[in-house]
Design an enzyme around this catalytic site. Structure first.
Site, PDB file in Angstrom:
ATOM      1  N   GLY A  47      53.231  32.167  42.922  1.00 20.20           N
ATOM      2  CA  GLY A  47      51.940  32.762  42.579  1.00 20.20           C
ATOM      3  C   GLY A  47      52.116  33.869  41.554  1.00 20.20           C
ATOM      4  O   GLY A  47      52.355  33.618  40.365  1.00 20.20           O
ATOM      5  N   GLY A  48      52.050  35.109  42.025  1.00 22.86           N
ATOM      6  CA  GLY A  48      52.069  36.282  41.145  1.00 22.86           C
ATOM      7  C   GLY A  48      53.128  36.249  40.052  1.00 22.86           C
ATOM      8  O   GLY A  48      52.822  36.528  38.879  1.00 22.86           O
ATOM      9  N   GLY A  77      51.695  36.821  48.429  1.00 31.70           N
ATOM     10  CA  GLY A  77      51.158  37.995  47.740  1.00 31.70           C
ATOM     11  C   GLY A  77      51.440  39.310  48.443  1.00 31.70           C
ATOM     12  O   GLY A  77      50.830  40.323  48.129  1.00 31.70           O
ATOM     13  N   GLU A 103      44.691  29.674  50.777  1.00 31.76           N
ATOM     14  CA  GLU A 103      43.491  30.415  50.353  1.00 31.76           C
ATOM     15  C   GLU A 103      42.263  29.507  50.387  1.00 31.76           C
ATOM     16  O   GLU A 103      41.160  29.958  50.713  1.00 31.76           O
ATOM     17  CB  GLU A 103      43.724  31.007  48.948  1.00 31.76           C
ATOM     18  CG  GLU A 103      44.697  32.186  49.043  1.00 31.76           C
ATOM     19  CD  GLU A 103      45.574  32.391  47.814  1.00 31.76           C
ATOM     20  OE1 GLU A 103      45.261  31.852  46.737  1.00 31.76           O
ATOM     21  OE2 GLU A 103      46.595  33.107  47.944  1.00 31.76           O
ATOM     22  N   GLU A 130      54.226  27.301  52.743  1.00 29.42           N
ATOM     23  CA  GLU A 130      53.905  28.668  52.327  1.00 29.42           C
ATOM     24  C   GLU A 130      53.434  29.477  53.532  1.00 29.42           C
ATOM     25  O   GLU A 130      52.255  29.404  53.904  1.00 29.42           O
ATOM     26  CB  GLU A 130      52.782  28.651  51.281  1.00 29.42           C
ATOM     27  CG  GLU A 130      53.097  27.873  50.032  1.00 29.42           C
ATOM     28  CD  GLU A 130      52.217  28.316  48.856  1.00 29.42           C
ATOM     29  OE1 GLU A 130      52.802  28.690  47.842  1.00 29.42           O
ATOM     30  OE2 GLU A 130      50.990  28.326  48.974  1.00 29.42           O
ATOM     31  N   ASN A 137      51.393  28.652  40.342  1.00 30.64           N
ATOM     32  CA  ASN A 137      49.985  28.617  40.740  1.00 30.64           C
ATOM     33  C   ASN A 137      49.351  29.913  40.242  1.00 30.64           C
ATOM     34  O   ASN A 137      49.583  30.967  40.817  1.00 30.64           O
ATOM     35  CB  ASN A 137      49.898  28.498  42.273  1.00 30.64           C
ATOM     36  CG  ASN A 137      48.475  28.618  42.773  1.00 30.64           C
ATOM     37  OD1 ASN A 137      47.521  28.642  41.993  1.00 30.64           O
ATOM     38  ND2 ASN A 137      48.320  28.707  44.094  1.00 30.64           N
ATOM     39  N   TRP A 138      48.579  29.793  39.193  1.00 35.28           N
ATOM     40  CA  TRP A 138      48.011  30.999  38.566  1.00 35.28           C
ATOM     41  C   TRP A 138      46.833  31.555  39.353  1.00 35.28           C
ATOM     42  O   TRP A 138      46.314  32.621  39.036  1.00 35.28           O
ATOM     43  CB  TRP A 138      47.573  30.701  37.134  1.00 35.28           C
ATOM     44  CG  TRP A 138      48.700  30.355  36.200  1.00 35.28           C
ATOM     45  CD1 TRP A 138      50.046  30.280  36.510  1.00 35.28           C
ATOM     46  CD2 TRP A 138      48.603  30.037  34.806  1.00 35.28           C
ATOM     47  NE1 TRP A 138      50.765  29.943  35.396  1.00 35.28           N
ATOM     48  CE2 TRP A 138      49.914  29.785  34.329  1.00 35.28           C
ATOM     49  CE3 TRP A 138      47.539  29.948  33.907  1.00 35.28           C
ATOM     50  CZ2 TRP A 138      50.163  29.445  32.996  1.00 35.28           C
ATOM     51  CZ3 TRP A 138      47.794  29.603  32.587  1.00 35.28           C
ATOM     52  CH2 TRP A 138      49.102  29.361  32.142  1.00 35.28           C
ATOM     53  N   LYS A 139      46.347  30.803  40.320  1.00 36.06           N
ATOM     54  CA  LYS A 139      45.181  31.214  41.117  1.00 36.06           C
ATOM     55  C   LYS A 139      44.026  31.578  40.168  1.00 36.06           C
ATOM     56  O   LYS A 139      43.924  30.982  39.093  1.00 36.06           O
ATOM     57  CB  LYS A 139      45.565  32.345  42.074  1.00 36.06           C
ATOM     58  CG  LYS A 139      46.787  31.938  42.925  1.00 36.06           C
ATOM     59  CD  LYS A 139      47.072  32.846  44.072  1.00 36.06           C
ATOM     60  CE  LYS A 139      48.291  32.340  44.831  1.00 36.06           C
ATOM     61  NZ  LYS A 139      48.625  33.138  45.990  1.00 36.06           N
ATOM     62  N   SER A 191      55.764  34.976  47.718  1.00 40.22           N
ATOM     63  CA  SER A 191      56.516  36.084  47.107  1.00 40.22           C
ATOM     64  C   SER A 191      57.861  35.647  46.523  1.00 40.22           C
ATOM     65  O   SER A 191      58.854  36.357  46.640  1.00 40.22           O
ATOM     66  CB  SER A 191      56.695  37.224  48.111  1.00 40.22           C
ATOM     67  OG  SER A 191      55.435  37.728  48.506  1.00 40.22           O
ATOM     68  N   HIS A 206      45.750  24.561  49.804  1.00 42.52           N
ATOM     69  CA  HIS A 206      46.377  25.891  49.727  1.00 42.52           C
ATOM     70  C   HIS A 206      45.760  26.777  50.815  1.00 42.52           C
ATOM     71  O   HIS A 206      44.564  26.653  51.120  1.00 42.52           O
ATOM     72  CB  HIS A 206      46.139  26.500  48.338  1.00 42.52           C
ATOM     73  CG  HIS A 206      46.933  27.749  48.120  1.00 42.52           C
ATOM     74  ND1 HIS A 206      46.535  28.962  48.613  1.00 42.52           N
ATOM     75  CD2 HIS A 206      48.122  27.949  47.510  1.00 42.52           C
ATOM     76  CE1 HIS A 206      47.451  29.871  48.294  1.00 42.52           C
ATOM     77  NE2 HIS A 206      48.429  29.275  47.630  1.00 42.52           N
TER      78      HIS A 206
HETATM   79  P1  13P Z   1      52.770  34.669  45.662  1.00 43.53           P
HETATM   80  O1  13P Z   1      53.969  34.107  44.932  1.00 43.53           O
HETATM   81  O2  13P Z   1      51.940  35.567  44.789  1.00 43.53           O
HETATM   82  O3  13P Z   1      53.140  35.249  46.976  1.00 43.53           O
HETATM   83  O4  13P Z   1      51.814  33.416  45.966  1.00 43.53           O
HETATM   84  C1  13P Z   1      52.342  32.308  46.594  1.00 43.53           C
HETATM   85  C2  13P Z   1      51.338  31.217  46.560  1.00 43.53           C
HETATM   86  O5  13P Z   1      50.340  31.261  47.239  1.00 43.53           O
HETATM   87  C3  13P Z   1      51.586  30.080  45.651  1.00 43.53           C
HETATM   88  O6  13P Z   1      50.702  29.050  45.869  1.00 43.53           O
END
Ligand code: 13P
Length: 254
Positions: free
Chosen positions: A237-238, A177, A101, A171, A9-11, A216, A99
């Site tokens: 994510g990251g 993050g 967010e 999650e 997930n590149w956000k 993470s 998600h």
């Molecule tokens: P991180 O891997 O950056 O913690 O993000 C997780 C996430 O929200 C994937 O959708």
């Protein structure tokens, strides 16, 4: 029986030009054997989907394409929104729904998530429905109550056949993050809990639904997570923004 799925997930990162390079770099780091073992998916921002699709198709890559969000209506006066049908036309395979967010920053409710999940299926794609508790809820031992209700409400009105194809990502919000990962044991237990919830409502479909962990995930912790019976993959994510680290996560057994 359940194929592992690792989705990035590149956000809100990467222009369409960055996306072309990221997909190509990722593909250089993976072998045909990796794709046999793991389904690999990238979820770029909307503006990069077309470019990612073009690279995937022109280079005949086995990387799947996902979107991070959509609205549930097919078309209409919804300024700024994107419909499932528009995504399906870009050969999008997966769409993330709910998600944390989106829930926290944009106010998505369980009811919205449920409508989106249905609309994503109706357009022929697979939802990756997210759930997870906040740090506060965890401290108050409300984790199961929260996640349980998100799963129950999110899946309301689906058929067992749909649920069997679904992907659910657990999650925990405090792990997103932050560099704080849930321990493999805790993550595994919660993914078992999610599967049991699905079994209560939909019976055998629970054996097919894929449950991912997110929060993470890094090359250094993926193997322990994947060793858990009810963890079928990860939503990353990251670490998915760096093709080297994302490829290491995909090849978690190495
Ligand atoms: P991180 O891997 O950056 O913690 O993000 C997780 C996430 O929200 C994937 O959708």
């Amino acid at each position: 029986m359940r194929k592992d799925l690792i989705a990035g997930n590149w956000k809100m990162h990467s222009t369409h030009l960055d996306a072309i390079q990221m997909v190509q770099k990722l593909s250089y780091r993976l072998d045909p054997g990796d794709y046999e073992r793991v389904e690999v998916v990238v979820c770029p921002p909307f503006t990069a989907l077309r470019s990612a699709q073009t690279v995937i198709e022109s280079d005949n890559l086995q990387i799947g394409l996902g979107a991070q969000h959509c609205f549930y209506e097919e078309q209409g006066a919804y300024t700024g929104e994107v419909s499932p049908q528009m995504l399906a036309k870009l050969s999008v395979d997966y769409v993330i729904a709910g998600h944390s967010e989106r829930r926290q920053v944009f106010g998505e409710t369980d009811e919205d998530v449920n409508k989106k999940v249905k609309a994503i299926f109706a357009a022929g794609m697979t939802p990756i429905m997210c759930c997870g508790e906040t740090e506060e809820e965890r401290e108050e031992e409300m984790t199961e109550a929260k996640v349980g209700s998100q799963v129950r409400l999110g899946l309301q009105g689906l058929t067992a056949d749909q649920v069997a194809k679904l992907v659910i990502a657990y999650e925990p919000i405090w792990a997103i993050g932050t560099g704080k990962t849930a321990s493999a044991d805790d993550a595994g237990d919660m993914c078992t809990f999610v599967r049991n919830m699905v079994a209560e409502q939909f019976g055998e479909a629970a054996d097919s639904v894929r449950v991912l962990y997110g929060g993470s995930v890094k090359p250094g912790n993926i193997a322990g997570l994947m060793a858990k019976r009810d963890i079928d993959g990860a939503l990353v994510g990251g670490a998915s923004l760096d093709p080297d680290s994302f490829a290491s996560i995909v090849r978690y057994w190495m």
